[in-house]
Design an enzyme around this catalytic site. Structure first.
Site, PDB file in Angstrom:
ATOM      1  CE  LYS A  78      -7.332  -0.281   6.104  1.00 39.95           C
ATOM      2  NZ  LYS A  78      -8.153   0.104   4.865  1.00 39.95           N
TER       3      LYS A  78
ATOM      4  CD  GLN B 259      -6.970  -4.581   3.985  1.00 40.18           C
ATOM      5  OE1 GLN B 259      -7.813  -5.033   4.076  1.00 40.18           O
ATOM      6  NE2 GLN B 259      -7.090  -3.191   3.448  1.00 40.18           N
TER       7      GLN B 259
ATOM      8  CB  CYS C  38      -3.865   3.396  -1.750  1.00 41.63           C
ATOM      9  SG  CYS C  38      -5.214   4.818  -1.448  1.00 41.63           S
TER      10      CYS C  38
ATOM     11  CG  ASP D 206       0.386  -2.658   6.244  1.00 42.27           C
ATOM     12  OD1 ASP D 206      -0.525  -2.674   6.833  1.00 42.27           O
ATOM     13  OD2 ASP D 206       0.320  -1.967   4.817  1.00 42.27           O
TER      14      ASP D 206
ATOM     15  CG  HIS E 189      -1.903   1.065   1.298  1.00 46.27           C
ATOM     16  ND1 HIS E 189      -1.790   2.443   1.533  1.00 46.27           N
ATOM     17  CD2 HIS E 189      -3.168   0.748   1.123  1.00 46.27           C
ATOM     18  CE1 HIS E 189      -2.820   2.830   1.748  1.00 46.27           C
ATOM     19  NE2 HIS E 189      -3.619   2.126   1.330  1.00 46.27           N
TER      20      HIS E 189
END
Lengths: 147, 422
Positions: free
Chosen positions: B240, B217, B378, B214, B137
């Site tokens: 999220k 997600q 993104c 990261d 991202h």
């Protein structure tokens, strides 16, 4: 529900499938600009050949959605043979058509773009090529963006 | 005594979510858009909030709100307790060893910028390398580019194959003596690929590099255990994972966080201030300058409670079923191509349609009440790798159903009809 056919008019779909004045460069190009919509990735280049303040030829390259492609294609058709001053007037006219409640001046074939008015998120798609054309006429070197 | 077969059947049933009942927990889902029932499939961008999260934030502001760690009055004490209880809940959720390893930030983006601004500026010298993958991202690309400009370090990018899997042989080859930090996504937001982070972390540690994951997600959709992973740093966002916007977490190993200089200066992050010098607070407060999003942390705790009440394994199982169903239904549409077919995927499907730009797909399916994301997500570099400027993306959450997938399929058929591709 707004009718999708108002947005995706037959003329728009046709110009999206078979864009006019596309993927070629006028032999005597003397105005050029590049533009980009960072939101959706639409990207075009507009090349113009001007002689005695008249747009002798205009063409575009690049890739975008149906609305931005058709608008670019319709624009090249509408501007060929027009004076720079009339091109500016037409830009104002299209801008009015897309952002005001009424159609404004008679724009002929370009009036099919009026359906975009009901889809505020898509207005930038319809104006992208027009902004690039304006930058080209002004001979601006920076990439035009819609943001 | 029950047979093994019966036992397995019972287990499978208990893993099935009662989605209709769960949907009642999400007030926003019960509305019409353009005259059609809302089908929300933009969950990789942000997920809706259950009533319990909305209520927790409202109740906190109505009864217990005050600034934390400052007052001696009752409300300040209650607010501090609630804020710190959220930290404990996060620690438990990702199985961190110590509550001080949990730093509250605005979200994943701020967490990564914190690492770049603190760890990066302290430790990187010209020629040092930061290794990422080609499917990050922008939030895991741009902070490193800024850092490279400031320090003279180099950003190195491990390639991804045509399925959307990191080419591990290449990744391994790119790790070297100058690699100081490896920063990779756990799940690609654009393609849904699950990165084998355990392997990535092992390889990186063998080269003495630190690893930032990261997890924006992954954390909402699968069990993430920072001790089992052995990652040095991990970042995720509340919004999220059914929590509020503006709150997120940076996890860091205590020994590493202690060594890292503060990222922002201000109140709360100090022990003592004079005009000659200031002494910083201990971790995690050293990284929490100024008044934090206290109610956000309270809402994040409520979101973790909600996920726990539903069960993370059941959520993962449900979303995997939806992914399988959606993959087979979408694949059956002629002219549709799924972008991202990694070996292991989370509940995200990116796709393109012959002769139709993603932006047009987005507008037409929206008119059918279906919310998907269209664009470059993104993640422009990975879009370029797949030769597309944009895709349409459907991403699942625990409240989605097979009927939602059916609505998406019908809406895509409508796109083809409008474009005369029937």
């Amino acid at each position: 529900m707004s009718d999708l056919r108002d947005l995706y008019e037959e003329v728009i779909l046709d110009h999206n499938r078979n864009p006019r004045n596309f993927l070629r460069k006028p032999a005597e190009t003397n105005r050029h600009a590049h533009g980009y919509n960072p939101l959706c990735g639409d990207e075009f280049e507009v090349n113009i050949s001007i002689k005695d303040d008249v747009i002798e030829d205009i063409a575009f390259e690049g890739a975008g959605c149906a609305i931005s492609t058709a608008s670019a294609s319709l624009m090249t058709e509408a501007l060929k043979g027009k004076s720079v001053k009339d091109a500016q007037k037409l830009f104002q006219g299209v801008h009015h058509l897309l952002t005001e409640a009424d159609d404004g001046q008679d724009l002929g074939k370009l009036a099919v773009l009026s359906g975009v008015r009901e889809y505020p998120m898509r207005i930038k798609c319809a104006t992208l090529a027009w902004h690039i054309m304006q930058a080209a006429l002004r001979n601006e070197q920076d990439t035009v963006t819609t943001e | 005594m029950t047979s093994v077969v019966e036992q397995k059947a019972t287990e499978a049933r208990s893993r099935q979510l009662d989605v209709e009942r769960l949907r009642a927990d999400f007030p926003v889902l019960h509305q019409s858009v353009h005259g059609r029932p809302l089908v929300y499939l933009d969950n990789a961008a942000s997920v809706h909030k259950p009533q319990s999260v909305i209520d927790a934030v409202g109740k906190f502001y109505s009864h217990d709100y005050a600034n934390v760690h400052r007052g001696v009055h009752a409300l300040s004490e209650r607010a501090t307790d609630a804020y710190e209880a959220a930290r404990d809940r996060v620690r438990e959720f990702i199985n961190a060893a110590d509550r001080r390893e949990i730093v509250f930030v605005r979200g994943t983006t701020e967490a990564i910028n914190l690492v770049a601004g603190s760890f990066g500026r302290q430790r990187l010298t010209p020629g040092d390398e930061i290794l990422i993958t080609a499917m990050e991202h922008h939030a895991n690309i741009v902070p490193w580019q800024l850092l490279c400009e400031q320090t003279g370090a180099r950003l190195v990018v491990a390639p991804v194959d045509d399925h959307g899997d990191v080419i591990m042989a290449e990744f391994s080859r790119l790790l070297g003596a100058r690699t100081r930090l490896v920063s990779v996504t756990h799940v690609s937001n654009a393609l849904g690929s699950v990165v084998p982070v355990r392997q990535v972390i092992d390889l990186a540690h063998r080269h003495g590099a630190r690893v930032l994951i990261d997890a924006a997600q992954s954390v909402p959709h699968m069990r993430v255990d920072v001790q089992a992973l052995d990652c040095d740093l991990l970042a995720f966002s509340g919004h999220k994972m059914y929590g509020p916007t503006g709150i997120g977490v940076l996890y860091g190993k205590a020994e590493l966080l202690r060594d890292m200089p503060p990222y922002q200066g201000g109140g709360e992050m100090i022990r003592q201030v004079s005009f000659e010098r200031s002494i910083y607070a201990d971790i995690p407060y050293k990284f929490e300058a100024g008044t934090q999003h206290i109610a956000g942390a309270v809402g994040l705790k409520a979101a973790i409670d909600y996920i726990a009440s539903v069960g993370m394994d059941a959520i993962a199982h449900h979303e995997a079923q939806l992914l399988d169903y959606a993959t087979s239904r979408l694949q059956a549409i002629s002219g549709l191509r799924i972008v991202g077919t990694a070996k292991e995927k989370a509940g995200i499907i990116s796709f393109v349609l012959d002769g139709v730009h993603a932006h047009d797909i987005g507008t037409i399916v929206d008119q059918q009440g279906v919310a998907v994301r269209v664009g470059h997500h993104c993640a422009m570099p990975i879009m370029k790798h797949f030769g597309v400027a944009a895709t349409a993306r459907a991403a699942f959450a625990l409240y989605n159903t097979e009927a939602d997938v059916d609505a998406l399929v019908a809406a895509v058929e409508k796109v083809k009809e409008v474009f005369g591709h029937v």
